[in-house]
Design a protein around this motif. Structure first.
Motif, PDB file in Angstrom:
ATOM      1  N   HIS A  10      44.759  32.664  32.991  1.00 33.62           N
ATOM      2  CA  HIS A  10      46.065  33.225  32.596  1.00 33.62           C
ATOM      3  C   HIS A  10      46.394  34.507  33.353  1.00 33.62           C
ATOM      4  N   SER A  12      48.221  37.141  35.393  1.00 27.67           N
ATOM      5  CA  SER A  12      49.565  37.558  35.778  1.00 27.67           C
ATOM      6  C   SER A  12      49.467  38.909  36.461  1.00 27.67           C
ATOM      7  N   LEU A  21      52.578  37.100  40.132  1.00 30.51           N
ATOM      8  CA  LEU A  21      51.754  35.958  39.683  1.00 30.51           C
ATOM      9  C   LEU A  21      52.049  35.733  38.209  1.00 30.51           C
ATOM     10  N   ARG A  22      52.218  34.462  37.805  1.00 30.57           N
ATOM     11  CA  ARG A  22      52.465  34.143  36.397  1.00 30.57           C
ATOM     12  C   ARG A  22      51.458  33.125  35.912  1.00 30.57           C
ATOM     13  N   ASP A  23      50.639  33.551  34.998  1.00 29.04           N
ATOM     14  CA  ASP A  23      49.793  32.628  34.252  1.00 29.04           C
ATOM     15  C   ASP A  23      49.028  31.660  35.166  1.00 29.04           C
ATOM     16  N   VAL A  24      48.323  32.225  36.128  1.00 29.60           N
ATOM     17  CA  VAL A  24      47.572  31.406  37.083  1.00 29.60           C
ATOM     18  C   VAL A  24      46.182  31.098  36.518  1.00 29.60           C
ATOM     19  N   ASP A  25      45.837  29.819  36.479  1.00 32.98           N
ATOM     20  CA  ASP A  25      44.502  29.368  36.093  1.00 32.98           C
ATOM     21  C   ASP A  25      43.883  28.692  37.299  1.00 32.98           C
ATOM     22  N   SER A  42      54.632  34.009  48.151  1.00 35.21           N
ATOM     23  CA  SER A  42      54.376  33.203  46.947  1.00 35.21           C
ATOM     24  C   SER A  42      53.245  33.774  46.082  1.00 35.21           C
ATOM     25  N   MET A 213      50.778  27.153  46.175  1.00 34.61           N
ATOM     26  CA  MET A 213      51.458  28.173  45.371  1.00 34.61           C
ATOM     27  C   MET A 213      52.921  28.297  45.755  1.00 34.61           C
ATOM     28  N   ASP A 215      56.300  30.771  44.343  1.00 30.75           N
ATOM     29  CA  ASP A 215      56.861  31.772  43.421  1.00 30.75           C
ATOM     30  C   ASP A 215      55.891  32.221  42.333  1.00 30.75           C
ATOM     31  N   VAL A 217      53.270  30.832  41.002  1.00 32.37           N
ATOM     32  CA  VAL A 217      52.557  29.871  40.152  1.00 32.37           C
ATOM     33  C   VAL A 217      51.850  28.849  41.040  1.00 32.37           C
ATOM     34  N   ALA A 219      51.887  25.459  41.915  1.00 32.06           N
ATOM     35  CA  ALA A 219      52.861  24.376  41.724  1.00 32.06           C
ATOM     36  C   ALA A 219      52.167  23.017  41.734  1.00 32.06           C
TER      37      ALA A 219
END
Ligand code: ADP
Ligand code: MG
Length: 244
Positions: A10, A12, A21-25, A42, A213, A215, A217, A219
């Motif tokens: 998670h 960020s 970065l948003r909620d990267v696992d 990105s 990746m 934006d 996240v 993808a």
């Protein structure tokens, strides 16, 4: 299965109001070669920098062998010896010889004696084909040679994981191959690597896992076959079409 070496949970990261970065696992197991691809901006470098503690995550955490590296009291110096980094712009010490660049961390961070450090550095310079240049200063070397020294310096610390941030992006085209050849050999030797790159052929041939990746996240991610032959996300398809 054994515990992952690195777990990003998670994660960020914001700079002011700019969410990067948003909620990267993200998980890395021993021996994985993970290539991170994606457009400029990105969040690829920021992800690597959070893993290496060059940036402090805004939210979420990074675990190394299950231990939270973002916890209070954690020693970033000892950790960075285990998780090395190779930069686009080499970041060599320009006033030091090739050999001293490779022994500095061993002597001053790991407190090895001069002779032990020298032996380790020489073995790694040998590995990247730079042993004949031990007395040279970085300014006397080509970009490809500098990057190979930077890789030898990182390897000398005997890292468990090596992070590469666009290691060939600053190089003249004729020097890209010599650096990628070294990295292919490291992958073959079983080194765990996370490689941010625009070299799609390298990502396709060498990686065990590809992360795309966009934006801030992830993808899409999967095996090289998943990503390069059967991408599911239209954004992945569009991104990859730029390289054909
Ligand atoms: P990439 O490596 O994929 O090109 P980066 O992680 O370098 O992307 O950057 C992602 C975004 O974060 C970009 O918009 C960049 O301008 C911004 N950014 C990166 N580092 C900083 C910083 N130290 N301060 C402010 N913004 C930053
Ligand atoms: Mg970058």
């Amino acid at each position: 299965m054994s515990e992952p070496i690195i777990q990003v949970r998670h994660l960020s990261k914001s700079f002011g109001t700019h969410v990067v970065l948003r909620d990267v696992d993200f998980t890395v197991n021993a021996g994985d070669v993970t290539c991170v691809i994606g457009a400029s901006g990105s969040g690829k470098s920021t992800l690597l920098r959070c893993i290496n503690l060059l940036e402090t995550p805004t939210n979420g955490n990074v675990l190394f062998h299950g231990q939270e590296i973002t916890a209070k009291g954690f020693d970033p110096c000892a950790y960075r010896a285990k998780v090395g980094m190779v930069f686009q712009s080499f970041n060599l010490f320009n006033n030091m010889s090739v050999l001293d660049n490779c022994t500095a961390g061993l002597r001053y961070v790991l407190h090895q004696d001069k002779e032990t450090a020298r032996r380790t550095a020489l073995a790694n310079l040998e590995k990247v084909g730079m042993a004949p240049y031990i007395h040279a200063k970085p300014r006397q070397l080509s970009g490809g040679q500098k990057q190979r020294v930077a890789i030898a310096r990182a390897l000398s610390m005997q890292p468990e994981v090596l992070l590469f941030d666009e290691p060939t992006s600053a190089l003249d085209p004729q020097m890209v191959g010599e650096v990628l050849a070294v990295m292919r050999q490291l992958a073959k030797d079983g080194l765990t690597m996370i490689v941010v790159t625009h070299e799609m052929a390298f990502a396709r041939d060498v990686s065990s896992h590809v992360v795309y990746m966009a934006d801030g996240v992830i993808a899409e991610e999967g095996t090289p076959a998943d990503i390069f032959e059967h991408p599911q996300n239209p954004r992945t398809v569009e991104f990859l079409s730029r390289f054909r």
